[in-house]
Design a protein around this motif. Structure first.
Motif, PDB file in Angstrom:
ATOM      1  N   ARG A 183       0.830  -1.206   0.000  1.00  0.00           N
ATOM      2  CA  ARG A 183       0.000   0.000   0.000  1.00  0.00           C
ATOM      3  C   ARG A 183       0.865   1.257   0.000  1.00  0.00           C
ATOM      4  NH1 ARG A 183      -3.138   3.073   3.921  1.00  0.00           N
ATOM      5  NH2 ARG A 183      -2.295   1.850   5.630  1.00  0.00           N
ATOM      6  N   ARG A 184       1.932   1.237   0.792  1.00  0.00           N
ATOM      7  CA  ARG A 184       2.805   2.406   0.830  1.00  0.00           C
ATOM      8  C   ARG A 184       3.619   2.544  -0.454  1.00  0.00           C
ATOM      9  NH1 ARG A 184       4.995   2.768   7.097  1.00  0.00           N
ATOM     10  NH2 ARG A 184       2.933   2.662   8.043  1.00  0.00           N
ATOM     11  N   SER A 185       3.884   1.419  -1.123  1.00  0.00           N
ATOM     12  CA  SER A 185       4.703   1.486  -2.331  1.00  0.00           C
ATOM     13  C   SER A 185       3.992   2.195  -3.479  1.00  0.00           C
ATOM     14  CB  SER A 185       5.120   0.083  -2.772  1.00  0.00           C
ATOM     15  OG  SER A 185       4.029  -0.627  -3.315  1.00  0.00           O
ATOM     16  N   ILE A 186       2.658   2.256  -3.424  1.00  0.00           N
ATOM     17  CA  ILE A 186       1.942   2.966  -4.490  1.00  0.00           C
ATOM     18  C   ILE A 186       1.560   4.387  -4.080  1.00  0.00           C
ATOM     19  CG2 ILE A 186       1.078   0.854  -5.550  1.00  0.00           C
ATOM     20  CD1 ILE A 186      -1.611   1.358  -4.238  1.00  0.00           C
ATOM     21  N   ARG A 187       1.879   4.757  -2.841  1.00  0.00           N
ATOM     22  CA  ARG A 187       1.672   6.142  -2.430  1.00  0.00           C
ATOM     23  C   ARG A 187       2.648   7.051  -3.161  1.00  0.00           C
ATOM     24  NH1 ARG A 187       1.722   5.616   4.134  1.00  0.00           N
ATOM     25  NH2 ARG A 187      -0.480   5.159   4.482  1.00  0.00           N
ATOM     26  N   SER A 188       2.176   8.196  -3.525  1.00  0.00           N
ATOM     27  CA  SER A 188       3.051   9.172  -4.163  1.00  0.00           C
ATOM     28  C   SER A 188       4.044   9.730  -3.148  1.00  0.00           C
ATOM     29  CB  SER A 188       2.212  10.318  -4.732  1.00  0.00           C
ATOM     30  OG  SER A 188       3.045  11.365  -5.180  1.00  0.00           O
ATOM     31  N   PRO A 189       5.253  10.079  -3.594  1.00  0.00           N
ATOM     32  CA  PRO A 189       6.201  10.745  -2.691  1.00  0.00           C
ATOM     33  C   PRO A 189       5.691  12.094  -2.199  1.00  0.00           C
ATOM     34  CG  PRO A 189       7.314   9.935  -4.664  1.00  0.00           C
ATOM     35  CD  PRO A 189       5.842   9.822  -4.914  1.00  0.00           C
ATOM     36  N   VAL A 190       4.692  12.637  -2.903  1.00  0.00           N
ATOM     37  CA  VAL A 190       4.081  13.909  -2.513  1.00  0.00           C
ATOM     38  C   VAL A 190       2.577  13.707  -2.408  1.00  0.00           C
ATOM     39  CG1 VAL A 190       3.763  16.343  -3.086  1.00  0.00           C
ATOM     40  CG2 VAL A 190       5.847  15.154  -3.805  1.00  0.00           C
ATOM     41  N   ARG A 191       2.018  14.005  -1.240  1.00  0.00           N
ATOM     42  CA  ARG A 191       0.578  13.879  -1.050  1.00  0.00           C
ATOM     43  C   ARG A 191       0.013  15.202  -0.540  1.00  0.00           C
ATOM     44  NH1 ARG A 191      -0.141   9.481   3.074  1.00  0.00           N
ATOM     45  NH2 ARG A 191       2.084   9.710   3.494  1.00  0.00           N
ATOM     46  N   ARG A 192      -0.942  15.721  -1.262  1.00  0.00           N
ATOM     47  CA  ARG A 192      -1.574  16.976  -0.856  1.00  0.00           C
ATOM     48  C   ARG A 192      -2.791  16.667   0.009  1.00  0.00           C
ATOM     49  NH1 ARG A 192      -1.244  22.206  -2.238  1.00  0.00           N
ATOM     50  NH2 ARG A 192       0.241  21.774  -3.922  1.00  0.00           N
TER      51      ARG A 192
END
Length: 470
Positions: free
Chosen positions: A359-368
């Motif tokens: 799940r964390r691997s598909i998170r963007s390095p930048v999250r608004r």
């Protein structure tokens, strides 16, 4: 932070479609080599595109395998070459292309070679001899068993002497491969339940004097510089935007490395460091946070999560995977702390890494989060080994619990503590004697002993800021 290079425009269209579907929030640019096929022409095109402060994935189809293998021997370590097992990129199904992309980006954190010059591991692409029976898998991570405490615990389990600072490859279901050089020397199994891991030694020869810390730092000097430069370049893009930079700091390795990067990337007067005390923190973590904060010359803003209060005064049950009320309290304390510290546009810097879960691997390095708040993750493509060495390379020690053998650090009643940590906690005389003074620790041990079937370990279990917005 990460861009993709493909050979042709139609291949680029296929990659863009995949990114839009599976990585919609990622700001990944896709470049082409303008259709060239010859090695020299590809090198010229690549050199015209790449910069030192960025990671790049060069994705080529099977029809370009020959030139891809040649490129994979000559390109700099910030470029991962990946051959998609189809004739052309554009002929690959979008789901398969997403999987190949996940393998490709894992190469930056899983790259490990053996340096004969330094007699140690090097954590970068194309830096030495490839390890025996080693593979890239997006679910894996690599870390070093740093310190005498870790080595002694491992030797006790394997019943054999091993090298300094062995390399461990964390695989599936608690299985780990252990290396003391090019060769794999043992396997380690860490069950989620119980109090004792197990291992198997392969009776392989190795030099017990290999992989000393000073050699590791020398061998990885240029790689660590490169990873630092890429992460700092990524962070500095938000320096003018942010009025406040908040670093939630747990005293663990990932948040510590993120803190060190933030202190280099941003003006000190914008930075605020937040520490949430659950009331059940390991005393070594409290001491480490205070000691390192003093060395760094930073002020810590403390919040209290009250997990101990919930257990002792409110008579709540011991936390389990099915009832993680402790996590909710810690999240609430951090959320309140962020709200109190935020002034204007706020940038939250976390230690989120790809290797922690799918799940964390598909998170963007930048999250608004909203128009005034963003979360950034400068360690996105780092391994645990990169993080460990970066802290040491920066001139600071790791949390003493790592030196005693811990891989992950939370609180001492955490339901995510596995047999490895419990084995250390109950076998290390100093840790056992110290923790047994705490009533809640004694209750926790009784609770775990009574459990006939410990709940399956949830890989994405977390008591940190990452859970708040994702």
């Amino acid at each position: 932070m990460l861009d993709v290079i493909v050979r042709s425009l139609r291949d680029a269209d296929a990659v863009k479609a995949m990114l839009k579907t599976f990585y919609p929030d990622w700001e990944v640019r896709v470049y082409t080599l303008h259709g060239v096929r010859k090695y020299d022409e590809m090198v010229d095109e690549i050199n015209s595109l790449v910069e030192n402060d960025h990671f790049y994935i060069l994705m080529l189809g099977r029809q370009d395998q020959g030139v891809a293998l040649k490129l994979d021997k000559s390109l700099p370590p910030n470029i991962a070459v990946h051959i998609v097992p189809r004739s052309k990129i554009r002929n690959t199904r979008i789901e398969h292309l997403a999987y190949e992309f996940s393998i490709a980006k894992s190469k930056f954190r899983l790259a490990v070679n053996w340096s004969s010059r330094y007699n140690s591991f090097v954590f970068g692409l194309r830096q030495g001899v490839v390890l025996e029976d080693y593979e890239f898998n997006p679910a894996y991570d690599v870390f070093l068993g740093i310190g005498e405490g870790f080595r002694k615990i491992l030797e006790k389990i394997l019943r054999v002497n091993i090298c300094n600072n062995p390399l461990l490859v964390r695989k599936f279901s608690g299985e780990h491969d252990i290396y003391c050089g090019v060769k794999k020397i043992a396997k380690l199994s860490i069950p989620d339940e119980g109090f004792k891991p197990s291992g198997k030694y392969f009776n392989r020869e190795f030099d017990p004097g290999t992989n000393r810390i000073e050699n590791l730092l020398k061998a990885n000097n240029e790689i660590l510089k490169m990873y630092e430069e890429i992460s700092l370049s990524f962070l500095k893009k938000y320096s003018d935007w942010a009025d406040t930079i908040i670093i939630p700091w747990s005293g663990g390795k990932d948040s510590t490395a993120s803190l060190l990067l933030a202190l280099k990337a941003f003006p000190r007067d914008k930075i605020k460091v937040l520490f949430s005390d659950t009331g059940t923190e390991f005393p070594w973590t409290i001491g480490y946070v205070e000691e390192l904060a003093d060395k760094l010359g930073i002020e810590i803003y403390r919040v209290y999560a009250g997990v101990d209060k919930g257990l002792l005064k409110e008579k709540l049950p011991m936390p389990t995977h099915d009832n993680r009320w402790c996590t909710a309290r810690k999240i609430a304390s951090i959320t309140k702390g962020i709200a109190r510290l935020s002034e204007g546009k706020t940038l939250i810097v976390t230690g989120d890494r790809d290797a922690e879960s799918k799940r964390r691997s598909i998170r963007s390095p930048v999250r608004r989060v909203d128009s005034e708040t963003m979360i950034v993750s400068p360690l996105k493509f780092w391994s645990a080994a990169h993080v460990q060495l970066y802290i040491l390379w920066s001139g600071y020690r790791l949390n003493p619990l790592y030196e005693m053998g811990f891989y992950r650090i939370g609180c001492y009643i955490c339901p995510a503590l596995r047999s490895w940590e419990l084995y250390i906690m109950t076998n290390d005389p100093l840790i056992s004697t110290t923790l047994n003074k705490y009533e809640l620790y004694r209750k926790f041990l009784k609770h775990r002993l009574k459990m006939k079937h410990h709940e399956a370990f949830i890989e994405d279990f977390s008591c940190d800021i990452l859970s708040i917005y994702g």
